[in-house]
Design a protein around this motif. Structure first.
Motif, PDB file in Angstrom:
ATOM      1  N   SER A 141       0.826  -1.214   0.000  1.00  9.47           N
ATOM      2  CA  SER A 141       0.000   0.000   0.000  1.00  9.47           C
ATOM      3  C   SER A 141       0.855   1.257   0.000  1.00  9.47           C
ATOM      4  N   ALA A 142       1.929   1.224   0.793  1.00 11.65           N
ATOM      5  CA  ALA A 142       2.778   2.418   0.913  1.00 11.65           C
ATOM      6  C   ALA A 142       3.656   2.639  -0.302  1.00 11.65           C
ATOM      7  N   ASP A 143       3.932   1.566  -1.037  1.00  8.31           N
ATOM      8  CA  ASP A 143       4.920   1.646  -2.117  1.00  8.31           C
ATOM      9  C   ASP A 143       4.305   1.992  -3.470  1.00  8.31           C
ATOM     10  N   THR A 144       3.026   2.388  -3.473  1.00 13.09           N
ATOM     11  CA  THR A 144       2.435   2.843  -4.741  1.00 13.09           C
ATOM     12  C   THR A 144       3.165   4.088  -5.245  1.00 13.09           C
ATOM     13  N   ILE A 145       3.705   4.861  -4.305  1.00 12.65           N
ATOM     14  CA  ILE A 145       4.599   5.977  -4.646  1.00 12.65           C
ATOM     15  C   ILE A 145       6.007   5.550  -4.242  1.00 12.65           C
ATOM     16  N   PRO A 146       6.915   5.319  -5.205  1.00 15.35           N
ATOM     17  CA  PRO A 146       8.252   4.842  -4.862  1.00 15.35           C
ATOM     18  C   PRO A 146       8.999   5.826  -3.954  1.00 15.35           C
ATOM     19  N   SER A 147       9.822   5.274  -3.077  1.00 12.06           N
ATOM     20  CA  SER A 147      10.669   6.118  -2.236  1.00 12.06           C
ATOM     21  C   SER A 147      11.629   6.913  -3.109  1.00 12.06           C
ATOM     22  N   PRO A 148      11.978   8.121  -2.699  1.00 14.97           N
ATOM     23  CA  PRO A 148      12.901   8.923  -3.501  1.00 14.97           C
ATOM     24  C   PRO A 148      14.305   8.337  -3.504  1.00 14.97           C
ATOM     25  N   PHE A 149      15.046   8.645  -4.541  1.00 12.12           N
ATOM     26  CA  PHE A 149      16.456   8.297  -4.579  1.00 12.12           C
ATOM     27  C   PHE A 149      17.242   9.288  -3.732  1.00 12.12           C
ATOM     28  N   PHE A 150      18.372   8.835  -3.235  1.00 13.80           N
ATOM     29  CA  PHE A 150      19.289   9.755  -2.585  1.00 13.80           C
ATOM     30  C   PHE A 150      19.860  10.725  -3.626  1.00 13.80           C
ATOM     31  N   PRO A 151      20.305  11.905  -3.184  1.00 11.04           N
ATOM     32  CA  PRO A 151      20.816  12.898  -4.137  1.00 11.04           C
ATOM     33  C   PRO A 151      21.944  12.339  -5.007  1.00 11.04           C
ATOM     34  N   GLY A 152      21.862  12.643  -6.283  1.00  6.98           N
ATOM     35  CA  GLY A 152      22.923  12.290  -7.215  1.00  6.98           C
ATOM     36  C   GLY A 152      22.866  10.889  -7.766  1.00  6.98           C
ATOM     37  N   VAL A 153      21.899  10.077  -7.342  1.00 12.19           N
ATOM     38  CA  VAL A 153      21.879   8.671  -7.751  1.00 12.19           C
ATOM     39  C   VAL A 153      21.706   8.521  -9.258  1.00 12.19           C
ATOM     40  N   MET A 154      20.679   9.126  -9.816  1.00 14.15           N
ATOM     41  CA  MET A 154      20.381   8.873 -11.229  1.00 14.15           C
ATOM     42  C   MET A 154      21.487   9.380 -12.136  1.00 14.15           C
ATOM     43  N   ASP A 155      21.994  10.570 -11.863  1.00 17.19           N
ATOM     44  CA  ASP A 155      23.073  11.118 -12.692  1.00 17.19           C
ATOM     45  C   ASP A 155      24.317  10.234 -12.620  1.00 17.19           C
ATOM     46  N   THR A 156      24.599   9.723 -11.430  1.00 15.02           N
ATOM     47  CA  THR A 156      25.788   8.888 -11.252  1.00 15.02           C
ATOM     48  C   THR A 156      25.635   7.555 -11.973  1.00 15.02           C
ATOM     49  N   LEU A 157      24.470   6.933 -11.840  1.00 22.02           N
ATOM     50  CA  LEU A 157      24.236   5.665 -12.530  1.00 22.02           C
ATOM     51  C   LEU A 157      24.343   5.836 -14.045  1.00 22.02           C
ATOM     52  N   GLU A 158      23.787   6.902 -14.563  1.00 23.05           N
ATOM     53  CA  GLU A 158      23.852   7.145 -16.011  1.00 23.05           C
ATOM     54  C   GLU A 158      25.283   7.399 -16.460  1.00 23.05           C
ATOM     55  N   GLU A 159      26.065   8.080 -15.627  1.00 20.72           N
ATOM     56  CA  GLU A 159      27.468   8.325 -15.978  1.00 20.72           C
ATOM     57  C   GLU A 159      28.275   7.027 -15.956  1.00 20.72           C
ATOM     58  N   LEU A 160      28.012   6.167 -14.989  1.00 15.52           N
ATOM     59  CA  LEU A 160      28.707   4.877 -14.951  1.00 15.52           C
ATOM     60  C   LEU A 160      28.393   4.053 -16.196  1.00 15.52           C
ATOM     61  N   LYS A 161      27.136   4.067 -16.617  1.00 14.77           N
ATOM     62  CA  LYS A 161      26.759   3.360 -17.848  1.00 14.77           C
ATOM     63  C   LYS A 161      27.475   3.972 -19.050  1.00 14.77           C
ATOM     64  N   ALA A 162      27.534   5.289 -19.087  1.00 11.55           N
ATOM     65  CA  ALA A 162      28.190   5.972 -20.203  1.00 11.55           C
ATOM     66  C   ALA A 162      29.666   5.625 -20.278  1.00 11.55           C
ATOM     67  N   ARG A 163      30.267   5.330 -19.143  1.00 10.54           N
ATOM     68  CA  ARG A 163      31.683   4.942 -19.100  1.00 10.54           C
ATOM     69  C   ARG A 163      31.885   3.471 -19.459  1.00 10.54           C
ATOM     70  N   GLY A 164      30.806   2.772 -19.719  1.00 11.66           N
ATOM     71  CA  GLY A 164      30.907   1.380 -20.165  1.00 11.66           C
ATOM     72  C   GLY A 164      30.841   0.337 -19.084  1.00 11.66           C
ATOM     73  N   HIS A 165      30.504   0.726 -17.868  1.00 16.30           N
ATOM     74  CA  HIS A 165      30.422  -0.238 -16.777  1.00 16.30           C
ATOM     75  C   HIS A 165      29.079  -0.972 -16.809  1.00 16.30           C
ATOM     76  N   LYS A 166      29.057  -2.190 -16.288  1.00 18.63           N
ATOM     77  CA  LYS A 166      27.833  -2.951 -16.102  1.00 18.63           C
ATOM     78  C   LYS A 166      27.271  -2.639 -14.710  1.00 18.63           C
ATOM     79  N   LEU A 167      25.931  -2.567 -14.622  1.00 18.61           N
ATOM     80  CA  LEU A 167      25.273  -2.236 -13.365  1.00 18.61           C
ATOM     81  C   LEU A 167      24.307  -3.339 -12.971  1.00 18.61           C
ATOM     82  N   ALA A 168      24.368  -3.734 -11.697  1.00 19.16           N
ATOM     83  CA  ALA A 168      23.482  -4.788 -11.194  1.00 19.16           C
ATOM     84  C   ALA A 168      22.968  -4.415  -9.812  1.00 19.16           C
ATOM     85  N   ILE A 169      21.907  -5.099  -9.400  1.00 14.14           N
ATOM     86  CA  ILE A 169      21.323  -4.915  -8.074  1.00 14.14           C
ATOM     87  C   ILE A 169      21.404  -6.235  -7.309  1.00 14.14           C
TER      88      ILE A 169
END
Length: 213
Positions: free
Chosen positions: A76-104
């Motif tokens: 019920s609470a997760d219908t709105i996803p929790s926010p990311f910490f500052p800088g997360v999306m930009d950093t993940l996109e930059e890591l991808k741009a540098r050719g790194h693989k990303l996993a969870i």
């Protein structure tokens, strides 16, 4: 390089939601409602292991009741996803741009992780993911070993980024590089005994990590 991320407390600022839902499920099950810090301590574990850790004297039927209640409250609470910490999306996109693989590698269930990734329109963003209900719960390193096998890389070619002892312990046990974040569920002083290669206070500091250092 394969970058493996924990989710809750590392990428997603979800600790308050997890605590609130666990406390609500405890109220429903008529067991002791534990304080925030005690509940934060189990973030990262699979739900069955988390409930058993919080309520070691409860019988299995009561543990099941707490788990089911938590899942219901969190859904019920997760219908709105929790926010990311500052800088997360930009950093993940930059890591991808540098050719790194990303996993969870997460303590979330497969259903739970898929739901949040779909809600964020990120279902295809990560190269691979592992969840606690399809492999061993942290701190067992099975999910890391499975990712290494999938990408055909060694532990020396991968790094685990997380906010808990469980993240650091599982990476250390297979001699994988590990980066501790200081803003998550466990105080950074609890992570330092696992000799992280780097401790970061902001997610974007990942971009300055020098493997040769």
């Amino acid at each position: 390089m394969l970058f493996i991320f924990d989710w809750d407390g590392t990428i997603s600022d979800s600790a308050a939601k997890i605590v609130r839902c666990m406390q609500s499920s405890a109220e429903d099950a008529k067991v002791e409602v534990l304080d925030d810090e005690t509940i934060k301590n189990i973030i990262g574990l699979s739900l069955p292991k988390a409930v058993r850790t919080l309520y070691p004297n409860a019988d299995q039927s009561k543990c099941d009741e707490i788990k089911e209640g938590y899942s219901s409250h969190f859904l019920s609470a997760d219908t709105i996803p929790s926010p990311f910490f500052p800088g997360v999306m930009d950093t993940l996109e930059e890591l991808k741009a540098r050719g790194h693989k990303l996993a969870i590698a997460t303590g979330k269930s497969r259903k739970g992780l898929n739901r949040v990734l779909n809600n964020l329109d990120m279902s295809e963003f990560f190269d691979s993911t592992r969840c606690a209900d399809e492999t061993a719960s942290k701190p067992h390193p099975q999910m890391l070993n499975e990712l290494l096998t999938e990408f055909e890389v060694s532990a020396a070619e991968a790094v685990m980024i997380g906010d808990t002892e469980y993240d650091m312990e599982m990476a250390m046990s297979i001699d994988m590089h590990r980066i501790a974040v200081s803003y998550g569920a466990h105080h950074v002083d609890r992570l330092k005994p696992y000799y992280p290669n780097m401790c970061i206070d902001r997610f974007d500091q990942l971009l300055s990590w020098d493997l040769s250092a």
